[in-house]
Design a protein around this motif. Structure first.
Motif, mmCIF file in Angstrom:
data_model
loop_
_atom_site.group_PDB
_atom_site.id
_atom_site.type_symbol
_atom_site.label_atom_id
_atom_site.label_comp_id
_atom_site.label_asym_id
_atom_site.label_seq_id
_atom_site.Cartn_x
_atom_site.Cartn_y
_atom_site.Cartn_z
ATOM 1 N N ALA A 1 29.049 -21.924 73.289
ATOM 2 C CA ALA A 1 29.421 -21.118 72.125
ATOM 3 C C ALA A 1 28.345 -20.089 71.782
ATOM 4 N N LYS A 2 27.125 -20.285 72.265
ATOM 5 C CA LYS A 2 26.059 -19.329 71.979
ATOM 6 C C LYS A 2 26.421 -17.928 72.469
ATOM 7 N N SER A 3 27.126 -17.847 73.567
ATOM 8 C CA SER A 3 27.423 -16.545 74.162
ATOM 9 C C SER A 3 28.740 -15.971 73.659
ATOM 10 N N PHE A 4 29.407 -16.664 72.715
ATOM 11 C CA PHE A 4 30.723 -16.238 72.282
ATOM 12 C C PHE A 4 30.700 -15.216 71.161
ATOM 13 N N ILE A 5 29.530 -14.901 70.614
ATOM 14 C CA ILE A 5 29.463 -13.945 69.518
ATOM 15 C C ILE A 5 29.745 -12.557 70.069
ATOM 16 N N THR A 6 30.828 -11.969 69.631
ATOM 17 C CA THR A 6 31.242 -10.665 70.127
ATOM 18 C C THR A 6 31.294 -9.652 68.993
ATOM 19 N N ILE A 7 31.216 -8.414 69.359
ATOM 20 C CA ILE A 7 31.210 -7.319 68.384
ATOM 21 C C ILE A 7 32.614 -7.099 67.851
ATOM 22 N N GLN A 8 32.702 -6.978 66.519
ATOM 23 C CA GLN A 8 33.985 -6.827 65.848
ATOM 24 C C GLN A 8 33.964 -5.583 64.963
ATOM 25 N N PRO A 9 35.139 -5.069 64.564
ATOM 26 C CA PRO A 9 35.171 -3.942 63.626
ATOM 27 C C PRO A 9 34.383 -4.247 62.354
ATOM 28 N N GLY B 1 34.712 -6.693 71.191
ATOM 29 C CA GLY B 1 34.867 -7.793 72.131
ATOM 30 C C GLY B 1 33.708 -7.983 73.078
ATOM 31 N N LEU B 2 32.749 -7.049 73.078
ATOM 32 C CA LEU B 2 31.586 -7.186 73.944
ATOM 33 C C LEU B 2 30.509 -8.010 73.243
ATOM 34 N N THR B 3 29.736 -8.734 74.030
ATOM 35 C CA THR B 3 28.550 -9.386 73.482
ATOM 36 C C THR B 3 27.442 -8.348 73.382
ATOM 37 N N ARG B 4 26.393 -8.709 72.681
ATOM 38 C CA ARG B 4 25.248 -7.803 72.535
ATOM 39 C C ARG B 4 24.665 -7.454 73.904
ATOM 40 N N VAL B 5 24.552 -8.450 74.772
ATOM 41 C CA VAL B 5 23.969 -8.229 76.103
ATOM 42 C C VAL B 5 24.888 -7.357 76.948
ATOM 43 N N ALA B 6 26.190 -7.591 76.850
ATOM 44 C CA ALA B 6 27.143 -6.813 77.645
ATOM 45 C C ALA B 6 27.143 -5.347 77.220
ATOM 46 N N LEU B 7 27.040 -5.092 75.919
ATOM 47 C CA LEU B 7 26.996 -3.707 75.452
ATOM 48 C C LEU B 7 25.715 -3.021 75.910
ATOM 49 N N ALA B 8 24.595 -3.732 75.873
ATOM 50 C CA ALA B 8 23.335 -3.147 76.334
ATOM 51 C C ALA B 8 23.426 -2.756 77.807
ATOM 52 N N GLU B 9 24.060 -3.597 78.599
ATOM 53 C CA GLU B 9 24.208 -3.299 80.026
ATOM 54 C C GLU B 9 25.142 -2.108 80.242
ATOM 55 N N LYS B 10 26.219 -2.040 79.455
ATOM 56 C CA LYS B 10 27.168 -0.935 79.562
ATOM 57 C C LYS B 10 26.486 0.391 79.225
ATOM 58 N N LEU B 11 25.730 0.415 78.143
ATOM 59 C CA LEU B 11 25.026 1.637 77.756
ATOM 60 C C LEU B 11 23.960 2.021 78.781
ATOM 61 N N LYS B 12 23.292 1.024 79.320
ATOM 62 C CA LYS B 12 22.253 1.295 80.322
ATOM 63 C C LYS B 12 22.861 2.004 81.533
ATOM 64 N N ASN B 13 24.009 1.522 81.989
ATOM 65 C CA ASN B 13 24.652 2.138 83.143
ATOM 66 C C ASN B 13 25.083 3.579 82.849
ATOM 67 N N MET B 14 25.517 3.834 81.619
ATOM 68 C CA MET B 14 25.960 5.189 81.259
ATOM 69 C C MET B 14 24.774 6.135 81.081
ATOM 70 N N ILE B 15 23.676 5.626 80.529
ATOM 71 C CA ILE B 15 22.513 6.477 80.265
ATOM 72 C C ILE B 15 21.720 6.760 81.538
ATOM 73 N N VAL C 1 20.103 -3.917 71.876
ATOM 74 C CA VAL C 1 21.187 -3.921 70.901
ATOM 75 C C VAL C 1 20.995 -5.112 69.968
ATOM 76 N N LYS C 2 21.121 -4.852 68.678
ATOM 77 C CA LYS C 2 20.983 -5.916 67.686
ATOM 78 C C LYS C 2 22.105 -5.805 66.664
ATOM 79 N N LEU C 3 22.652 -6.939 66.267
ATOM 80 C CA LEU C 3 23.663 -6.987 65.218
ATOM 81 C C LEU C 3 22.945 -7.017 63.875
ATOM 82 N N SER C 4 23.086 -5.945 63.111
ATOM 83 C CA SER C 4 22.278 -5.779 61.897
ATOM 84 C C SER C 4 22.847 -6.477 60.674
#
Length: 266
Positions: free
Chosen positions: A48-56, A121-135, A146-149
């Motif tokens: 469940a630790k990895s289940f925290i996903t980004i929401q609206p 729906g992305l996790t914090r780590v998944a979003l960081a990886e996605k942005l890294k690939n784009m940048i 990436v941090k959830l504030s």
């Protein structure tokens, strides 16, 4: 029947009414029977630790760095400050902080240079990886954090300090949340703790028994952003709350009347 016997019966009845036996199981977290001397075998794997996903409506803090920091500047929002200022952009007081990205109702953020990015729906780590690939198309070997504030949970009900708490990291267990709220009151039900969770436009509810060791295997054991934790009053306390607020006065008056009756009928 002698008056002294009547008086003794009245005292016994009052004591029986005002007292009750509470078992150790009802007041202990992760209960283990006394007769079991073998330590409980508890799995420490918590998917469940990895289940925290980004929401609206989440707020994200995203920073981009690189060996050549000047190349990463366009991908970082300007730092905002609060306080007093004297002339131009010179700030002489207050604090500064990074701007955050608000996830809109569609699950998107507006990111510098890259434009609209779908993050729901992305996790914090998944979003960081996605942005890294784009940048990477613009910056060599970028580092993205990436941090959830706005990670907040509300702890309500039979706890010492109910309220809403902001968490500095995304790994929060139910016991830690109770610790933030000063722990559960002795008259709180440990076997029926409610967790309410809003996710994917739906609200789900789960009732957890914190006296059971297996509760750590529940997907609700690790809380998510905006979860509500509610501790219910036990039966005796709930019944006491339904009594007339003047019941104490009535009981005192009744006790006085009984004493006077016993005194005069001697």
């Amino acid at each position: 029947m002698k008056h002294s016997q009547v008086l003794k019966l009245c005292v016994i009845a009052i004591l029986s009414f005002c007292s009750s036996c509470v078992s150790r199981k009802d007041t202990t977290y992760f209960y283990e029977p006394d007769e079991l001397n073998i330590p409980a075998q508890i799995s420490m794997e918590q998917p469940a630790k990895s289940f925290i996903t980004i929401q609206p409506n989440d707020e994200l803090t995203i920073t981009v760095s690189a060996i050549e920091q000047e190349a990463a500047i366009p991908f970082n929002p300007p730092i905002v400050g609060s306080g007093s200022a004297t002339g131009g952009d010179v700030r002489v007081g207050g604090t500064s902080q990074l701007q955050t990205y608000l996830v809109d109702s569609q699950g998107n953020i507006e990111f510098p240079v890259l434009g609209t990015i779908y993050v729901r729906g992305l996790t914090r780590v998944a979003l960081a990886e996605k942005l890294k690939n784009m940048i990477t198309d613009y910056v060599e070997n970028p580092i993205v954090n990436v941090k959830l504030s706005n990670f907040q949970v509300s702890v309500l009900g039979a706890v010492r300090s109910p309220g809403t708490y902001t968490i500095s990291n995304e790994y929060l267990t139910i016991p830690k949340a109770l610790g933030l709220a000063g722990d559960m009151q002795i008259y709180g039900r440990r076997d029926n703790v409610l967790v309410m969770r809003e996710e994917n436009d739906k609200v789900t509810k789960a009732y957890l028994d914190l006296t059971d060791n297996s509760v750590i295997d529940s997907k609700y054991y690790y809380l998510k952003q905006n979860d509500v934790l509610y501790v219910e009053l036990n039966d005796s306390q709930r019944q006491a709350g339904s009594l007339n607020p003047n019941s104490g006065l009535f009981i005192s008056a009744a006790s006085l009347m009984i004493s006077l009756i016993v005194l005069f009928v001697r």
